[in-house]
Design an enzyme around this catalytic site. Structure first.
Site, PDB file in Angstrom:
ATOM      1  N   ASP A  98       0.841  -1.198   0.000  1.00 31.06           N
ATOM      2  CA  ASP A  98       0.000   0.000   0.000  1.00 31.06           C
ATOM      3  C   ASP A  98       0.881   1.256   0.000  1.00 31.06           C
ATOM      4  O   ASP A  98       1.789   1.357   0.827  1.00 31.06           O
ATOM      5  CB  ASP A  98      -0.904  -0.024   1.253  1.00 31.06           C
ATOM      6  CG  ASP A  98      -2.070   0.944   1.157  1.00 31.06           C
ATOM      7  OD1 ASP A  98      -1.895   2.052   0.599  1.00 31.06           O
ATOM      8  OD2 ASP A  98      -3.157   0.605   1.654  1.00 31.06           O
ATOM      9  N   HIS A 100      -0.412   4.520   0.008  1.00 32.11           N
ATOM     10  CA  HIS A 100      -1.106   5.716   0.504  1.00 32.11           C
ATOM     11  C   HIS A 100      -0.501   6.180   1.829  1.00 32.11           C
ATOM     12  O   HIS A 100      -0.447   5.414   2.785  1.00 32.11           O
ATOM     13  CB  HIS A 100      -2.593   5.411   0.696  1.00 32.11           C
ATOM     14  CG  HIS A 100      -3.276   5.052  -0.586  1.00 32.11           C
ATOM     15  ND1 HIS A 100      -3.349   3.756  -1.038  1.00 32.11           N
ATOM     16  CD2 HIS A 100      -3.905   5.819  -1.513  1.00 32.11           C
ATOM     17  CE1 HIS A 100      -4.005   3.743  -2.193  1.00 32.11           C
ATOM     18  NE2 HIS A 100      -4.351   4.983  -2.513  1.00 32.11           N
ATOM     19  N   SER A 151      -5.440  -4.167   2.108  1.00 38.76           N
ATOM     20  CA  SER A 151      -4.634  -3.836   3.296  1.00 38.76           C
ATOM     21  C   SER A 151      -5.321  -4.280   4.584  1.00 38.76           C
ATOM     22  O   SER A 151      -4.660  -4.523   5.594  1.00 38.76           O
ATOM     23  CB  SER A 151      -4.367  -2.332   3.350  1.00 38.76           C
ATOM     24  OG  SER A 151      -3.611  -1.946   2.226  1.00 38.76           O
TER      25      SER A 151
HETATM   26 CO1  B1M Z   1      -5.546   5.491  -4.278  1.00 41.22          CO
HETATM   27  N1  B1M Z   1      -7.140   4.435  -3.864  1.00 41.22           N
HETATM   28  N2  B1M Z   1      -4.865   4.050  -5.372  1.00 41.22           N
HETATM   29  N3  B1M Z   1      -4.090   6.697  -4.665  1.00 41.22           N
HETATM   30  N4  B1M Z   1      -6.511   6.830  -3.429  1.00 41.22           N
HETATM   31  C1  B1M Z   1      -8.068   4.974  -2.888  1.00 41.22           C
HETATM   32  C2  B1M Z   1      -7.751   4.481  -1.488  1.00 41.22           C
HETATM   33  C3  B1M Z   1      -9.464   4.439  -3.428  1.00 41.22           C
HETATM   34  C4  B1M Z   1     -10.556   4.278  -2.352  1.00 41.22           C
HETATM   35  C5  B1M Z   1      -9.954   5.391  -4.541  1.00 41.22           C
HETATM   36  C6  B1M Z   1     -11.277   5.032  -5.141  1.00 41.22           C
HETATM   37  O1  B1M Z   1     -11.344   4.071  -5.879  1.00 41.22           O
HETATM   38  N5  B1M Z   1     -12.311   5.767  -4.869  1.00 41.22           N
HETATM   39  C7  B1M Z   1      -9.039   3.103  -4.061  1.00 41.22           C
HETATM   40  C8  B1M Z   1      -9.049   1.852  -3.153  1.00 41.22           C
HETATM   41  C9  B1M Z   1     -10.122   0.876  -3.533  1.00 41.22           C
HETATM   42  C10 B1M Z   1     -10.048  -0.415  -2.801  1.00 41.22           C
HETATM   43  O2  B1M Z   1      -9.084  -0.864  -2.256  1.00 41.22           O
HETATM   44  N6  B1M Z   1     -11.180  -1.045  -2.825  1.00 41.22           N
HETATM   45  C11 B1M Z   1      -7.635   3.430  -4.522  1.00 41.22           C
HETATM   46  C12 B1M Z   1      -6.933   2.711  -5.523  1.00 41.22           C
HETATM   47  C13 B1M Z   1      -7.717   1.653  -6.262  1.00 41.22           C
HETATM   48  C14 B1M Z   1      -5.583   2.976  -5.853  1.00 41.22           C
HETATM   49  C15 B1M Z   1      -4.690   2.196  -6.842  1.00 41.22           C
HETATM   50  C16 B1M Z   1      -4.808   0.674  -6.781  1.00 41.22           C
HETATM   51  C17 B1M Z   1      -4.999   2.740  -8.242  1.00 41.22           C
HETATM   52  C18 B1M Z   1      -4.258   2.044  -9.355  1.00 41.22           C
HETATM   53  O3  B1M Z   1      -3.058   1.934  -9.375  1.00 41.22           O
HETATM   54  N7  B1M Z   1      -5.046   1.594 -10.298  1.00 41.22           N
HETATM   55  C19 B1M Z   1      -3.285   2.663  -6.406  1.00 41.22           C
HETATM   56  C20 B1M Z   1      -2.765   1.792  -5.256  1.00 41.22           C
HETATM   57  C21 B1M Z   1      -1.319   1.602  -5.266  1.00 41.22           C
HETATM   58  C22 B1M Z   1      -0.881   0.829  -4.032  1.00 41.22           C
HETATM   59  O4  B1M Z   1      -1.123   1.255  -2.922  1.00 41.22           O
HETATM   60  N8  B1M Z   1      -0.258  -0.290  -4.244  1.00 41.22           N
HETATM   61  C23 B1M Z   1      -3.594   4.013  -5.847  1.00 41.22           C
HETATM   62  C24 B1M Z   1      -2.699   5.086  -5.853  1.00 41.22           C
HETATM   63  C25 B1M Z   1      -2.980   6.357  -5.354  1.00 41.22           C
HETATM   64  C26 B1M Z   1      -2.059   7.573  -5.541  1.00 41.22           C
HETATM   65  C27 B1M Z   1      -0.577   7.222  -5.505  1.00 41.22           C
HETATM   66  C28 B1M Z   1      -2.391   8.233  -6.853  1.00 41.22           C
HETATM   67  C29 B1M Z   1      -2.561   8.504  -4.391  1.00 41.22           C
HETATM   68  C30 B1M Z   1      -1.807   8.320  -3.056  1.00 41.22           C
HETATM   69  C31 B1M Z   1      -0.716   9.313  -2.842  1.00 41.22           C
HETATM   70  C32 B1M Z   1      -0.140   9.214  -1.459  1.00 41.22           C
HETATM   71  O5  B1M Z   1      -0.761   8.846  -0.486  1.00 41.22           O
HETATM   72  N9  B1M Z   1       1.107   9.584  -1.370  1.00 41.22           N
HETATM   73  C33 B1M Z   1      -3.978   7.979  -4.167  1.00 41.22           C
HETATM   74  C34 B1M Z   1      -4.991   8.707  -3.490  1.00 41.22           C
HETATM   75  C35 B1M Z   1      -4.670  10.129  -3.151  1.00 41.22           C
HETATM   76  C36 B1M Z   1      -6.249   8.130  -3.149  1.00 41.22           C
HETATM   77  C37 B1M Z   1      -7.504   8.797  -2.535  1.00 41.22           C
HETATM   78  C38 B1M Z   1      -8.187   9.561  -3.670  1.00 41.22           C
HETATM   79  C39 B1M Z   1      -7.285   9.742  -1.366  1.00 41.22           C
HETATM   80  C40 B1M Z   1      -6.516   9.142  -0.197  1.00 41.22           C
HETATM   81  C41 B1M Z   1      -6.097  10.215   0.805  1.00 41.22           C
HETATM   82  O6  B1M Z   1      -4.968  10.628   0.843  1.00 41.22           O
HETATM   83  N10 B1M Z   1      -7.074  10.721   1.596  1.00 41.22           N
HETATM   84  C42 B1M Z   1      -8.320   7.535  -2.052  1.00 41.22           C
HETATM   85  C43 B1M Z   1      -9.809   7.765  -1.940  1.00 41.22           C
HETATM   86  C44 B1M Z   1     -10.344   7.562  -0.525  1.00 41.22           C
HETATM   87  O7  B1M Z   1      -9.626   7.386   0.421  1.00 41.22           O
HETATM   88  N11 B1M Z   1     -11.616   7.523  -0.414  1.00 41.22           N
HETATM   89  C45 B1M Z   1      -7.747   6.455  -2.870  1.00 41.22           C
HETATM   90  C46 B1M Z   1      -6.833  11.747   2.566  1.00 41.22           C
HETATM   91  C47 B1M Z   1      -6.273  11.115   3.858  1.00 41.22           C
HETATM   92  C48 B1M Z   1      -5.999  12.170   4.896  1.00 41.22           C
HETATM   93  O8  B1M Z   1      -7.229  10.224   4.337  1.00 41.22           O
HETATM   94  O9  B1M Z   1      -5.626   8.280   4.373  1.00 41.22           O
HETATM   95  O10 B1M Z   1      -8.087   7.955   4.898  1.00 41.22           O
HETATM   96  P1  B1M Z   1      -6.882   8.787   4.944  1.00 41.22           P
HETATM   97  O11 B1M Z   1      -6.520   9.109   6.462  1.00 41.22           O
HETATM   98  C49 B1M Z   1      -7.474   9.546   7.413  1.00 41.22           C
HETATM   99  C50 B1M Z   1      -8.109   8.406   8.220  1.00 41.22           C
HETATM  100  O12 B1M Z   1      -8.305   7.244   7.455  1.00 41.22           O
HETATM  101  C51 B1M Z   1      -7.185   8.239   9.392  1.00 41.22           C
HETATM  102  O13 B1M Z   1      -6.689   9.546   9.628  1.00 41.22           O
HETATM  103  C52 B1M Z   1      -6.726  10.348   8.434  1.00 41.22           C
HETATM  104  C53 B1M Z   1      -7.489  11.640   8.674  1.00 41.22           C
HETATM  105  O14 B1M Z   1      -7.267  12.212   9.897  1.00 41.22           O
HETATM  106  N12 B1M Z   1      -6.044   7.340   9.341  1.00 41.22           N
HETATM  107  C54 B1M Z   1      -5.472   6.832  10.472  1.00 41.22           C
HETATM  108  C55 B1M Z   1      -5.338   6.874   8.286  1.00 41.22           C
HETATM  109  N13 B1M Z   1      -4.335   6.077   8.700  1.00 41.22           N
HETATM  110  C56 B1M Z   1      -4.388   6.045  10.033  1.00 41.22           C
HETATM  111  C57 B1M Z   1      -3.593   5.374  10.974  1.00 41.22           C
HETATM  112  C58 B1M Z   1      -3.912   5.520  12.333  1.00 41.22           C
HETATM  113  C59 B1M Z   1      -4.980   6.308  12.730  1.00 41.22           C
HETATM  114  C60 B1M Z   1      -5.777   6.973  11.821  1.00 41.22           C
HETATM  115  O15 B1M Z   1      -3.214   4.934  13.295  1.00 41.22           O
HETATM  116  C61 B1M Z   1      -2.123   4.081  12.996  1.00 41.22           C
END
Ligand code: B1M
Length: 215
Positions: A98, A100, A151
């Site tokens: 992963d 992200h 994940s």
């Molecule tokens: Co990706 N991605 N992505 N992506 N990406 C998602 C996660 C996805 C839901 C988008 C969608 O389809 N709507 C989807 C997953 C679907 C699934 O698994 N069913 C997805 C996909 C499919 C993919 C790829 C597979 C795409 C591809 O290659 N075809 C690929 C994966 C590659 C891999 O990981 N092997 C991929 C790639 C990417 C980018 C590189 C382009 C980029 C990431 C850049 C980076 O992080 N450096 C990216 C992004 C930006 C996203 C979305 C649009 C936004 C994620 C984000 O940063 N959110 C995302 C859509 C979504 O999440 N709904 C998506 C903002 C961030 C602050 O939120 O990380 O949730 P989040 O963190 C929150 C809470 O969750 C919590 O605190 C934070 C807020 O306070 N939290 C914790 C998180 N971790 C915590 C740990 C803790 C406590 C709290 O304690 C340990």
């Protein structure tokens, strides 16, 4: 566009030019954390929706993520450091497979600014690396982040590995990331894990749970 709408658009459109000027203007009106939580994260949410529905392609998502990271880096020095160091130490990682890391890095910032020492291992971390770091750095807590559905399975395997190694009771585990649910973590995973595992919906809940673990 009004400032807040403009800032959100910058994230959605991946438009970095002029970002700092807008952030300066924003900082004159609201605290850095509020700007991240209420404005920038809202933009990332929109990106997720557009990507999920096929209206936005991956390279553009990457650009949005870059602007988000730049914005957070710019705002970080403006965040309040609330308490001194030494409250405890957490090893933090995005799990194997992963990439992200925006959420994980926000958790790092919030915990660091609130008196915790964070050992941030980065992305795609195999369980062996996480457990080694926990041992080496004498961590109090292990934190794992992951956004992909797969994940959530990796996290389960990691907890099982901790059981096998007999170290589940040594390290409480904090889990977060968009694909998790509270029920999955606090019922399913808690059932199989021999130690304590908790779910954090966001970075602030992560902080509250850290405080509870260390109490
Ligand atoms: Co990706 N991605 N992505 N992506 N990406 C998602 C996660 C996805 C839901 C988008 C969608 O389809 N709507 C989807 C997953 C679907 C699934 O698994 N069913 C997805 C996909 C499919 C993919 C790829 C597979 C795409 C591809 O290659 N075809 C690929 C994966 C590659 C891999 O990981 N092997 C991929 C790639 C990417 C980018 C590189 C382009 C980029 C990431 C850049 C980076 O992080 N450096 C990216 C992004 C930006 C996203 C979305 C649009 C936004 C994620 C984000 O940063 N959110 C995302 C859509 C979504 O999440 N709904 C998506 C903002 C961030 C602050 O939120 O990380 O949730 P989040 O963190 C929150 C809470 O969750 C919590 O605190 C934070 C807020 O306070 N939290 C914790 C998180 N971790 C915590 C740990 C803790 C406590 C709290 O304690 C340990």
């Amino acid at each position: 566009l009004p400032l807040w709408e403009r800032l959100k658009r910058r994230i959605v459109d991946g438009e970095r030019k002029g970002l700092e000027a807008d952030l300066d203007e924003a900082l004159a009106q609201r605290p850095a954390l509020e700007i991240i939580n209420d404005v920038l994260l809202d933009g990332m949410k929109t990106v997720g929706v557009l990507f999920g529905s096929g209206e936005m392609q991956l390279p553009f998502v990457l650009q949005s993520a870059e602007v988000m990271k730049n914005a957070v880096a710019y705002l970080e020095p403006h965040m309040e450091r609330l308490e001194g160091d030494g409250k405890g130490r957490i090893v933090l990682a995005t799990v194997k497979g992963d990439v992200h890391d925006i959420g994980k890095n926000l958790v790092d910032i919030i915990l660091s600014n609130n008196g915790y020492e964070v050992v941030n291992l980065g992305i795609k971390q195999p369980v062996s690396a996480i457990l080694e770091a926990a041992e080496d750095k004498k961590a109090d807590v292990i934190g794992m982040s992951g956004l992909l559905v797969k994940s959530t399975v990796v996290m389960k395997e990691n907890l099982e590995e901790m059981n096998v190694r007999g170290i589940s009771e040594k390290y409480p585990v904090l889990l977060g990331g968009a694909a998790l649910t509270r029920a999955y973590v606090e019922q399913d995973l808690a059932d199989l894990f021999q130690g304590e595992v908790r779910y954090a919906r966001d970075a602030f809940e992560g902080l509250r749970l850290m405080d509870a673990f260390m109490a």
